[in-house]
Design a protein around this motif. Structure first.
Motif, PDB file in Angstrom:
ATOM      1  N   ASN A 106       0.808  -1.223   0.000  1.00 15.91           N
ATOM      2  CA  ASN A 106       0.000   0.000   0.000  1.00 15.91           C
ATOM      3  C   ASN A 106       0.843   1.275   0.000  1.00 15.91           C
ATOM      4  O   ASN A 106       0.317   2.384  -0.035  1.00 15.91           O
ATOM      5  CB  ASN A 106      -0.966   0.011   1.187  1.00 15.91           C
ATOM      6  CG  ASN A 106      -0.249   0.089   2.521  1.00 15.91           C
ATOM      7  OD1 ASN A 106       0.926  -0.232   2.640  1.00 15.91           O
ATOM      8  ND2 ASN A 106      -0.967   0.516   3.546  1.00 15.91           N
ATOM      9  N   LYS A 107       2.187   1.128   0.061  1.00 18.46           N
ATOM     10  CA  LYS A 107       3.078   2.289   0.028  1.00 18.46           C
ATOM     11  C   LYS A 107       3.852   2.387  -1.286  1.00 18.46           C
ATOM     12  O   LYS A 107       4.750   3.216  -1.420  1.00 18.46           O
ATOM     13  CB  LYS A 107       4.073   2.218   1.199  1.00 18.46           C
ATOM     14  CG  LYS A 107       3.429   2.422   2.565  1.00 18.46           C
ATOM     15  CD  LYS A 107       2.841   3.818   2.701  1.00 18.46           C
ATOM     16  CE  LYS A 107       2.251   4.049   4.073  1.00 18.46           C
ATOM     17  NZ  LYS A 107       1.713   5.425   4.211  1.00 18.46           N
ATOM     18  N   GLN A 108       3.505   1.537  -2.227  1.00 15.98           N
ATOM     19  CA  GLN A 108       4.167   1.585  -3.532  1.00 15.98           C
ATOM     20  C   GLN A 108       3.279   2.354  -4.504  1.00 15.98           C
ATOM     21  O   GLN A 108       2.098   2.049  -4.671  1.00 15.98           O
ATOM     22  CB  GLN A 108       4.427   0.175  -4.033  1.00 15.98           C
ATOM     23  CG  GLN A 108       5.442  -0.577  -3.180  1.00 15.98           C
ATOM     24  CD  GLN A 108       5.502  -2.056  -3.481  1.00 15.98           C
ATOM     25  OE1 GLN A 108       5.062  -2.485  -4.541  1.00 15.98           O
ATOM     26  NE2 GLN A 108       6.035  -2.837  -2.550  1.00 15.98           N
ATOM     27  N   GLY A 109       3.852   3.357  -5.134  1.00 18.10           N
ATOM     28  CA  GLY A 109       3.083   4.161  -6.071  1.00 18.10           C
ATOM     29  C   GLY A 109       2.303   5.284  -5.416  1.00 18.10           C
ATOM     30  O   GLY A 109       1.424   5.876  -6.045  1.00 18.10           O
ATOM     31  N   VAL A 110       2.622   5.584  -4.139  1.00 13.73           N
ATOM     32  CA  VAL A 110       1.974   6.707  -3.454  1.00 13.73           C
ATOM     33  C   VAL A 110       3.058   7.603  -2.857  1.00 13.73           C
ATOM     34  O   VAL A 110       4.213   7.202  -2.712  1.00 13.73           O
ATOM     35  CB  VAL A 110       1.027   6.222  -2.332  1.00 13.73           C
ATOM     36  CG1 VAL A 110      -0.068   5.343  -2.912  1.00 13.73           C
ATOM     37  CG2 VAL A 110       1.798   5.474  -1.239  1.00 13.73           C
TER      38      VAL A 110
END
Length: 288
Positions: A106-110
């Motif tokens: 959930n922290k990849q691409g944000v």
């Protein structure tokens, strides 16, 4: 006076005139110094061990050791408004930087917060940077220059980014700002950064610009900014007109010697590159 003496006198006078013209021309063309004396701009701090876009501390150090003195760095804001060295907040960039196992899904691409960013090593071994580490490098290497790539075009974000950068430099040594070269993405951005600080060198990068060649040339004449653009836009005619307007001209991103030679003969002054160092360029034959 006979005809032979007249001819001889004319030749001598002509030679003296030519000598004066050459002398004054050389005086006008002073040798480049400081930022302008370097032809290589290390793209995203330069490549390291075949990797690109890292903006890593070690990439700076490795390329500096090979003679490079000008380093482009991508600077983005974290969720808690800290300025850090990152090209983009995308899943693909997380993959490119080898962080898929470092960051949860959930922290990849944000956009990350500051701690998350700084606690995520690049390719397992390289160190991410923030503004303070960037200024550490500038103080430790006092002949190095930084070119910013801050991406944002909204006035409030431009102001926030350059305020953070300027205030951090001012707290250490205001002279550091003389070695920071902002890139602007449109004409109005120059006014925005000047509200924060009037930098001694500014590069107008054309990769986001909708300006025509003539609009760019008029802006150069009015402001004195230099130009960087994709190699695909660097035509012989455009470069010639920019040079006539007294702009230095850079292109990005080029890594092949043949392309660098061709662009150099066209009149291009400098090259953003991943893997060509200043030492490489100095040893390259066939450059203008």
């Amino acid at each position: 006076m006979d005809k032979k003496k007249i001819v001889a006198t004319v030749i001598v006078i002509g030679a003296l005139v030519m000598l004066l013209v050459i002398t004054f021309s050389k005086e006008d063309e002073q040798p480049a110094s400081g930022f302008e004396s370097h032809k290589v701009v290390a793209h995203a701090m330069g490549g390291i061990n075949g990797y690109t876009y890292t903006n890593a501390l070690e990439a700076f150090v490795a390329n500096y050791a090979q003679g490079t003195r000008v380093f482009e760095v991508d600077l983005l804001l974290t969720t808690d408004d800290q300025l850090v060295g990152r090209y983009e907040w995308s899943g693909n960039m997380s993959k490119l930087l080898g962080q898929l196992d470092v960051l949860p899904a959930n922290k990849q691409g944000v956009v990350l917060d500051y701690k998350e960013f700084m606690d995520s090593p690049i390719l397992d071994i390289y160190s991410p940077i923030d503004v303070e580490k960037l200024l550490d490098l500038m103080q430790h290497y006092p002949d190095a220059y930084i070119v910013t790539d801050t991406k944002e075009i909204k006035p409030e974000l431009i102001n926030k980014q350059f305020t953070l950068l300027t205030e951090a430099a001012m707290q250490r040594d205001p002279a550091l700002l003389d070695r920071i070269v902002p890139q602007i993405y449109n004409q109005t951005m120059l006014d925005e950064i000047n509200k924060v600080h009037s930098f001694s060198e500014v590069l107008y990068t054309l990769y986001q610009s909708q300006d025509t060649d003539e609009q760019v040339i008029d802006f150069v004449k009015k402001t004195g900014v230099d130009i960087t653009m994709p190699a695909s836009r660097a035509t012989k005619d455009f470069v010639k007109k920019l040079k006539k307007a007294r702009a230095r001209v850079y292109v990005h991103t080029v890594n092949e010697e043949d392309e660098i030679r061709e662009l150099s003969r066209m009149g291009v002054d400098g090259f953003y590159t991943d893997f060509v160092t200043e030492d490489d360029l100095n040893n390259m034959r066939g450059l203008r």
